[in-house]
Design an enzyme around this catalytic site. Structure first.
Site, short mmCIF file in Angstrom:
data_model
loop_
_atom_site.label_atom_id
_atom_site.label_comp_id
_atom_site.label_asym_id
_atom_site.label_seq_id
_atom_site.Cartn_x
_atom_site.Cartn_y
_atom_site.Cartn_z
N HIS A 27 0.84 -1.19 0.00
CA HIS A 27 0.00 0.00 0.00
C HIS A 27 0.89 1.25 0.00
CE1 HIS A 27 -2.40 -3.27 1.66
NE2 HIS A 27 -3.50 -2.58 1.39
N HIS A 67 -2.00 -1.18 7.17
CA HIS A 67 -1.64 -1.39 5.77
C HIS A 67 -0.45 -0.52 5.36
CE1 HIS A 67 -4.82 1.74 5.92
NE2 HIS A 67 -4.09 2.35 5.00
N ASP A 161 -8.85 6.96 7.51
CA ASP A 161 -10.28 7.05 7.24
C ASP A 161 -10.97 5.73 7.55
OD1 ASP A 161 -10.64 9.76 6.11
OD2 ASP A 161 -9.29 9.04 4.55
N SER A 388 -23.95 -9.39 36.69
CA SER A 388 -24.25 -10.71 36.14
C SER A 388 -22.99 -11.54 35.94
CB SER A 388 -24.99 -10.57 34.81
OG SER A 388 -26.26 -9.99 34.99
N GLU A 415 -18.63 -4.07 23.78
CA GLU A 415 -17.84 -5.30 23.82
C GLU A 415 -16.63 -5.27 22.89
OE1 GLU A 415 -22.09 -6.50 24.85
OE2 GLU A 415 -21.14 -5.27 23.29
N HIS A 465 -22.92 -17.08 31.50
CA HIS A 465 -24.16 -17.46 30.81
C HIS A 465 -23.81 -18.29 29.58
CE1 HIS A 465 -25.28 -14.22 33.46
NE2 HIS A 465 -26.58 -14.34 33.16
N ARG A 523 -24.42 -19.77 34.40
CA ARG A 523 -25.36 -18.95 35.15
C ARG A 523 -26.03 -19.78 36.25
NH1 ARG A 523 -31.38 -17.15 33.32
NH2 ARG A 523 -31.76 -15.57 34.91
#
Length: 669
Positions: A27, A67, A161, A388, A415, A465, A523
């Site tokens: 590149h 790149h 970009d 949780s 996440e 879970h 869980r």
């Protein structure tokens, strides 16, 4: 005659483009356009020591736009790193240390592996977060007012970009702005071109306004070749300590070439004719290839002596620090070296059946909090799911701009960025970082999980879970294929413990593992295995072990299970015994660790001549390697259902009657 700055900038440009042309792959557009900003940063601001790339208080530099790797390799060579010119000539070739995108652990001076756009952006946030946390923990002032700033460096990132378009950049930038990471500085190579053409085809947003909304300081440089303006912008960024800074540098992709401002300059060599024309345009000799003027080399390699001075001054400060605060200095030395205190696991609890059933997520929370008391650099959090995931570190505060040394990070519902930030923290060094969410949402983290595995970075990912036993939330929240997906990533260690004691053993492994670890936790509550009866600790470390022996040395059938299905296998073993069938139960919390065991041990656990039935509430893919063609798998090659967890498990075949029936069928073959 070019001045020294122009000479150095063009040296970087043409080392890069010569490498790409030689490889006939790469590149060239970004190195031609972004070389000036990279030069100003490395020449006038970057605190680093080319002769000791891992010096702890160096500034961190991340090329998120991976790149443009040829530009990074040109910087490393010209500034005196152990990166020979021959490696630039061997760009992208077999056996070289100059791969198509930068790889940490392969190339000296490369902080993180980049290429998938946005990953470097997220990891940069993790590095800045790590720097500020460690500074809050270890920088001190003595009674005479002398400051011991033993952690005091910046994180710089060059992004593109494409990085800005990826959603991870939004997640990471939002958190960085909230945390006011003032020593985080991004230079955005804004050239308005992507592979398909103008970014105007799909990307017309006001990036400056977007980052201002994230509470970043936003600066702009109208001309990417204006070295003085770039320098001034970086000075302004360094002067703002309460906000991360984005410097938007307007550049021309393929600057100086016949393909300037065209998509054709992005991802393919210029071609010999166009490369010669570019050299003519910028006053560079066509030959020899890989030309480095003596004046440029001499100027750029001042970094060797400057870097040695930087490090020497820091080491002098460190010696005084050790005298002023020996206890804190000793802890700092230990974590810099990536070592654990000798008693780090002394308090990990032993769980007893009389304690009653526990969800392994709850057991994990207990163990995690015990470890936090022994490991002051254990830091992390959840993607808005700490209650949780059971990952809150009690008594250690919530990280915020006012509490930079707190150990609970609230990542928010981010996440993807969370995983990249954890990777950045791990790559920075000095920390044991973790991030947590539900197992089904590991899909949102997949690119960063893969990068963690590529880098073999010691990131810890806590996934709770872990099966259809999630229940009423239904198929959208019930992981089916995620365990197999994680297991197929090379270098990823996946642990699915059967109970509280296997969970404690899994955390021991995770803390010591030289590479990423994923913990899959239940869980629902599970019976606790009795350590007086079962070799849980040593067995977990071996990946799989004989949990419950058959009456005879050679059983009629072997039941292999993981996680919550281990207790089901034990129940089925008792029922089979009542029906006159002698079964062995094998707990297999970790495929990867088991596969590393000697063949003799594997054969001892999974007797080759005995039929085997695997039981796991996930896809059956992969299990046939252990059960063989004559074996069987009780898995789940469909999505789950919305109902109470125990009902879903029973209806989908995870019940004693089905296990017994399938085992009997194997025995009768």
């Amino acid at each position: 005659m070019q001045d020294i700055d122009e000479l150095c900038v063009n040296t970087l440009r043409f080392l890069s483009t010569d490498a790409i042309q030689e490889a006939e792959s790469g590149h060239p557009g970004m190195p031609l356009g972004a070389a000036p900003m990279a030069y100003v940063l490395w020449d006038r601001f970057l605190k680093h020591n080319p002769r000791d790339p891992n010096w702890f208080d160096r500034d961190r530099f991340v090329l998120s736009a991976g790149h443009a790797s040829a530009l990074l390799y040109s910087l490393l060579h010209t500034y005196g790193y152990d990166f020979p010119l021959e490696e630039i000539k061997n760009f992208r070739q077999w056996g070289s240390i100059s791969p198509g995108h930068p790889e940490a652990q392969l190339v000296p001076g490369v902080e993180v592996t980049t290429g998938p756009l946005g990953q470097g952006f997220g990891m940069g946030v993790g590095m800045a977060l790590a720097e500020r946390f460690l500074a809050a923990q270890f920088n001190t002032t003595d009674d005479n007012g002398r400051e011991y700033n033993v952690v005091d460096h910046y994180t710089y990132v060059i992004c593109s970009d494409g990085d800005m378009m990826e959603g991870i950049s939004s997640e990471a930038a939002s958190l960085a702005g909230f945390l006011k990471l003032g020593k985080l500085i991004y230079l955005y190579d804004d050239n308005d071109i992507s592979i398909e053409g103008s970014t105007g085809l799909a990307f017309t947003e006001n990036v400056a306004a977007r980052f201002a909304a994230y509470d970043w300081q936003v600066l702009e440089v109208d001309d990417g070749n204006d070295l003085a303006a770039i320098e001034q912008a970086i000075y302004a960024a360094r002067g703002q300590t309460q906000q991360p800074s984005l410097i938007i540098v307007h550049t021309h992709i393929g600057y100086g070439s016949p393909k300037q401002d065209e998509a054709a300059a992005h991802g393919a060599p210029l071609g010999a004719e166009a490369l010669d024309a570019t050299k003519d345009n910028l006053g560079w000799p066509r030959q020899p290839r890989f030309y480095i003027p003596d004046e440029a080399r001499e100027h750029m390699q001042r970094a060797i002596m400057e870097g040695a001075d930087y490090q020497a001054h820091w080491e002098e400060l460190l010696e005084d620090y050790e005298q002023a605060d020996p206890e804190r200095a000793a802890t700092f030395a230990l974590l810099r070296a990536g070592q654990l205190p000798p008693d780090w696991d002394a308090d990990i609890p032993v769980f007893h059946p009389d304690d009653g059933p526990q969800a392994t997520r709850s057991s994990s929370g207990v163990v995690l909090n015990v470890l936090a008391g022994r490991l002051p650099n254990l830091v992390g959090g959840s993607a808005d799911l700490a209650p949780s995931n059971k990952t809150h570190l009690d008594g250690y505060g919530d990280m915020s701009p006012d509490q930079p040394g707190a150990r609970n990070i609230h990542f928010g519902v981010r996440e993807h960025a969370m995983a990249a930030i954890v990777n950045g923290m791990a790559q920075h060094g000095g920390l044991i970082p973790f991030g947590a969410t539900f197992l089904v949402f590991s899909d949102y983290m997949r690119p960063a999980l893969r990068i963690a595995a590529l880098m073999k970075t010691p990131s810890i990912f806590v996934f709770t879970h872990d099966s259809i036993a999630v229940g009423e939330d239904g198929p959208t929240h019930q992981p089916i294929e995620q365990l197999a997906s994680l297991r197929c990533i090379p270098n990823m260690t996946v642990l699915r413990p059967a109970d509280a004691n296997e969970t404690a053993a899994a955390w021991r492994i995770a803390i010591q593992r030289a590479g990423p670890v994923a913990l899959a936790l239940s869980r629902q509550k599970l019976p606790i295995l009795n350590l007086n009866e079962y070799p849980v600790a040593e067995g977990t470390a071996q990946g799989a072990y004989v949990l419950s022996k058959a009456v005879a040395d050679t059983p009629q059938v072997i039941l292999i299970a993981t996680g919550s299905e281990v207790s089901l296998a034990l129940e089925a073993q008792d029922e089979l015994a009542e029906q006159g069938i002698d079964a062995r139960v094998v707990s297999m919390p970790c495929w990867e660790l088991f596969d590393q065991q000697p063949a003799e041990y594997q054969a001892h656990v999974l007797l080759p001549q005995v039929p085997k039935l695997a039981i796991e509430a996930g896809v059956s893919q992969g299990w046939w390697r252990y059960v063989g063609e004559d074996g069987d798998v009780i898995g789940l090659d469909r999505f789950g259902a919305s109902a109470p967890g125990d009902v879903v498990m029973a209806k989908l075949g995870f019940n004693v009657d089905n296990v017994v029936a399938r085992a009997k069928k194997l025995v009768s073959k």
